[in-house]
Design an enzyme around this catalytic site. Structure first.
Site, PDB file in Angstrom:
ATOM      1  N   PHE A  56       0.838  -1.198   0.000  1.00  0.00           N
ATOM      2  CA  PHE A  56       0.000   0.000   0.000  1.00  0.00           C
ATOM      3  C   PHE A  56       0.865   1.236   0.000  1.00  0.00           C
ATOM      4  CE2 PHE A  56      -4.376  -1.485   0.755  1.00  0.00           C
ATOM      5  CZ  PHE A  56      -4.105  -2.840   0.896  1.00  0.00           C
ATOM      6  N   ALA A  57       0.533   2.171  -0.891  1.00  0.00           N
ATOM      7  CA  ALA A  57       1.256   3.437  -0.950  1.00  0.00           C
ATOM      8  C   ALA A  57       0.216   4.544  -0.982  1.00  0.00           C
ATOM      9  CB  ALA A  57       2.152   3.480  -2.169  1.00  0.00           C
ATOM     10  N   TYR A  61       3.228   8.042   1.220  1.00  0.00           N
ATOM     11  CA  TYR A  61       3.994   6.796   1.169  1.00  0.00           C
ATOM     12  C   TYR A  61       4.317   6.344  -0.259  1.00  0.00           C
ATOM     13  CZ  TYR A  61       4.152   5.793   6.195  1.00  0.00           C
ATOM     14  OH  TYR A  61       4.434   5.819   7.541  1.00  0.00           O
ATOM     15  N   VAL A 147       5.252  -0.950   2.753  1.00  0.00           N
ATOM     16  CA  VAL A 147       5.969  -0.352   1.619  1.00  0.00           C
ATOM     17  C   VAL A 147       7.232   0.395   2.053  1.00  0.00           C
ATOM     18  CG1 VAL A 147       4.833   1.936   1.523  1.00  0.00           C
ATOM     19  CG2 VAL A 147       5.569   0.802  -0.596  1.00  0.00           C
ATOM     20  N   THR A 180       3.819  -7.668  22.800  1.00  0.00           N
ATOM     21  CA  THR A 180       2.895  -6.521  22.911  1.00  0.00           C
ATOM     22  C   THR A 180       1.537  -6.838  22.281  1.00  0.00           C
ATOM     23  OG1 THR A 180       3.903  -5.562  20.932  1.00  0.00           O
ATOM     24  CG2 THR A 180       4.722  -4.787  23.047  1.00  0.00           C
ATOM     25  N   GLU A 238      -1.825  -5.405  13.296  1.00  0.00           N
ATOM     26  CA  GLU A 238      -0.863  -6.381  13.830  1.00  0.00           C
ATOM     27  C   GLU A 238      -1.448  -7.166  15.008  1.00  0.00           C
ATOM     28  OE1 GLU A 238       3.632  -5.732  13.825  1.00  0.00           O
ATOM     29  OE2 GLU A 238       3.085  -5.110  15.849  1.00  0.00           O
TER      30      GLU A 238
END
Ligand code: 2GW
Ligand code: MN
Length: 288
Positions: A56-57, A61, A147, A180, A238
């Protein structure tokens, strides 16, 4: 008929005694020196495998794409069929890179969410949708990555399998209580302190299209359920990915060679840094 596979005998393969190379559910953990790439390449060539690399950009980004794609041409699945799927809101800023035969860049137009947390989390939904829309018709395996990265060494078919996750570079030597994970019981992503195997990186997972379809569906739906309750998991996508892998354990696990960051130095176990985080000028690329 297949050609000669390898000149090295199976018995001559080196072993690694300094790291864990199998999970307790017998998923191989892919470290340098544990596989013979010639055997693997021959097997995957026989099947004429097609691989999709999604990234993904969104917004600024796009600036990472040039290095990302150029180094991927040098090191990612060299000799195999590759589709780069670039999800972006700025299709005009996708650089034109010279590609080797059998490889192409496919731009997928998406809208950029306002909150950065949504930019990263909504990747699950967008990958999920594209699995059914086109990936299932176009590729056999998907590799889904951040990315803001570049390749420094070969990443080949040794990573491919039914469904795989990657050990987060910050936690491969850590123990369960240090992970975490999301710990609040109200969140779907919650992993209690007495559960969890590894801490997997959000920026590198994959598998065959059906498995990635299931994985992204779980992560996206869990995020929506949390949103309804007004909660967002600690490390966003995540955290949901880690929850998925707790119950649907990956069939293959990649060592942190595959998603390194020099922030974590150069431990001896990491003999080759294959894919590494690029320094971000946070003020410049990030928003909000
Ligand atoms: C992300 C955070 C803050 C501001 C902007 C963005 C952003 C991310 C953006 O403006 N445009 C964009 O395309 N992204 C995409 O999301 C891009 O592909 C990027 O690599 C990815 C994850 O964001 P990133 O790389 O800035 O965050 P990291 O390196 O801290 O990522 C880890 O943690 C994330 C969850 O917070 C994800 O799990 C990610 O996969 C992890 O590597
Ligand atoms: Mn990143």
């Amino acid at each position: 008929m297949p050609q000669k596979f390898s000149t090295k005998s199976v018995q001559s393969l080196s072993r690694r005694n300094d790291v864990l190379t199998y999970s307790p559910w017998l998923a191989p953990i892919v470290w340098n020196g544990t596989y013979n790439i010639d055997i693997l390449n021959a097997q995957f060539h026989l099947r004429d495998v097609r691989i999709g690399l999604t990234t993904f950009a969104i917004k600024k980004y796009v600036m990472f794409l040039k290095d990302f794609l150029e180094t991927a041409e040098k090191f990612f699945m060299v000799g195999h069929k590759v589709n780069y799927y670039v999800f972006t809101d700025r299709p005009n800023d996708v650089p034109n890179i010279t590609l080797s035969e059998g490889r192409r860049v496919e731009i997928i137009n998406v809208t950029g969410y306002q909150r950065w947390q949504d930019v990263t989390m909504r990747r699950m939904e967008m990958i999920h949708n594209q699995c059914a829309e086109r990936f299932i018709k176009e590729v056999d395996y998907l590799v889904c990555v951040d990315v803001d990265m570049k390749f420094l060494a070969n990443v080949g078919v040794e990573i491919l399998g039914n469904v795989f996750g990657t050990l987060h570079p910050g936690f491969f030597g850590a123990s369960r209580p240090q992970f975490t994970y999301e710990r609040r019981p109200e969140s779907v992503a919650c992993i209690p302190v007495d559960e969890g195997d590894f801490y997997y990186a959000g920026g590198y997972f994959g598998g065959n299209v059906e498995e990635v379809y299931k994985l992204t569906n779980f992560c996206h739906n869990s995020m929506l359920k949390d949103k309804e309750m007004g909660i967002e998991a600690l490390w966003h996508d995540e955290s949901y990915l880690n929850k998925y892998f707790l119950y649907y354990k990956p069939k293959k696990i990649l060592s942190p060679e595959y998603v390194w960051n020099d922030y974590y130095g150069s431990p001896a176990a990491v003999q080759v840094k294959r894919f590494i985080g690029v320094d971000k000028n946070y003020a410049e690329v990030r928003f909000k």
